[in-house]
Design an enzyme around this catalytic site. Sequence first.
Site, short mmCIF file in Angstrom:
data_model
loop_
_atom_site.label_atom_id
_atom_site.label_comp_id
_atom_site.label_asym_id
_atom_site.label_seq_id
_atom_site.Cartn_x
_atom_site.Cartn_y
_atom_site.Cartn_z
N ASP A 1 0.84 -1.19 0.00
CA ASP A 1 0.00 0.00 0.00
C ASP A 1 0.88 1.25 0.00
O ASP A 1 2.12 1.17 0.14
CB ASP A 1 -1.00 0.01 1.16
CG ASP A 1 -0.34 0.17 2.51
OD1 ASP A 1 0.90 0.39 2.56
OD2 ASP A 1 -1.05 0.07 3.53
N ILE A 2 0.25 2.39 -0.17
CA ILE A 2 0.98 3.66 -0.27
C ILE A 2 1.23 4.21 1.13
O ILE A 2 0.30 4.29 1.95
CB ILE A 2 0.18 4.68 -1.11
CG1 ILE A 2 -0.10 4.12 -2.52
CG2 ILE A 2 0.91 6.01 -1.21
CD1 ILE A 2 -1.03 4.97 -3.35
N GLU B 1 -6.00 2.31 -0.76
CA GLU B 1 -4.65 2.38 -1.35
C GLU B 1 -3.93 1.06 -1.26
O GLU B 1 -2.69 1.01 -1.40
CB GLU B 1 -3.83 3.49 -0.65
CG GLU B 1 -3.38 3.17 0.75
CD GLU B 1 -4.41 3.50 1.82
OE1 GLU B 1 -4.00 3.66 2.98
OE2 GLU B 1 -5.61 3.61 1.51
#
Length: 354
Positions: free
Chosen positions: A227-228, A270
């Site tokens: 994920d970011i 995300e």
Amino acid sequence: MAAIKRRSSILILLGICFIILLSSGGFFTIYLTHTIGPDAEMINQLGIIRGSIQRFVKFELGGHPDNALIDEIDLKINALNSKKMKIHDRHQEIQCYIGDLKQSCLLLKEAAYEYRKDPSLHNRDLLLEKSEVAWQEANSMVLMSQTLSEKKVGRYRISFIFLGVNLSLGFLMIFLIKRYVKDTLEYLVNYDGLTKLYNRRFFNESLHGEILRAERYERGLSVIMFDIDHFKRVNDTYGHDAGDSVLKELSQLIQKNIRKTDILARLGGEEFAVIVPETWAEGALLLAEKLRDAVARYSFKHAGKITISLGITELAEGDTADVIYKRADMALYEAKSKGRNRSEVKYKKQSMEI
């Protein structure tokens, strides 16, 4: 999605062609049906004229002249002459024959008047001669009208050709519409609307299938979940539109850096995952580092530089899709808790940090 759009365009073009062909075939059939009625009426009237000429001469030679009959012939010829522009597709030869028939009947009437004045053998032969010419004119018109009408009836075969083409096109459209609806529904069910990547549903189904395949052929299978980092900060700083743009750019960037056999999906928000078939954790770790480095080097349009954290695991004996997913998620959590912008491998009994 591009294939669905192309299929949609094809359906529109086929629909337009179908409407044009259907309309053309319908108008053509209506035209033929509309003109065959007047043709039949003309043939009937010419038959009456032909018979009336014979009766008229018979009455004259029998000494029972019938002026009403010759007047009736004139009326019918005049009626045909007034309608000649509307029948037989304005066939020029038919128009000429109507004029010739009118002239022959006029000469027949004159010969009849002469015979009434002087019923000599000469006038009798002249009356017979003129009646024969008029009858032949009428008979020729009957035959010609029948021939032209038969040709029109023969054109109905073109209507059947139109019908066959329309039916074929219709069946093709039904098939394509079913395929289009099926593909559209599959797209809506299996793809993420924002990033155009596979969604979580498709990821779960694919992971289950890849587990079965890996166990059957005793091949490796790994899952990378990432994920970011600090994505909420991106949304708060640049807005949700910028956040959506980052998700799209990231999806395209990751897609370019994995194999065609790898399955990239957006799990939600995300969070993303990659199914890496025929690969053990060591190989998946190399891929994860490649992806992490590519993201770190990339400058996003609205957010500039961002980083990702990745968790890796591999298939172990007895694993289910849910177990692998949870272990990859645990590896991702460890990567986040150890500082972010890193990859973490989680085995069934141990973990390895990069």
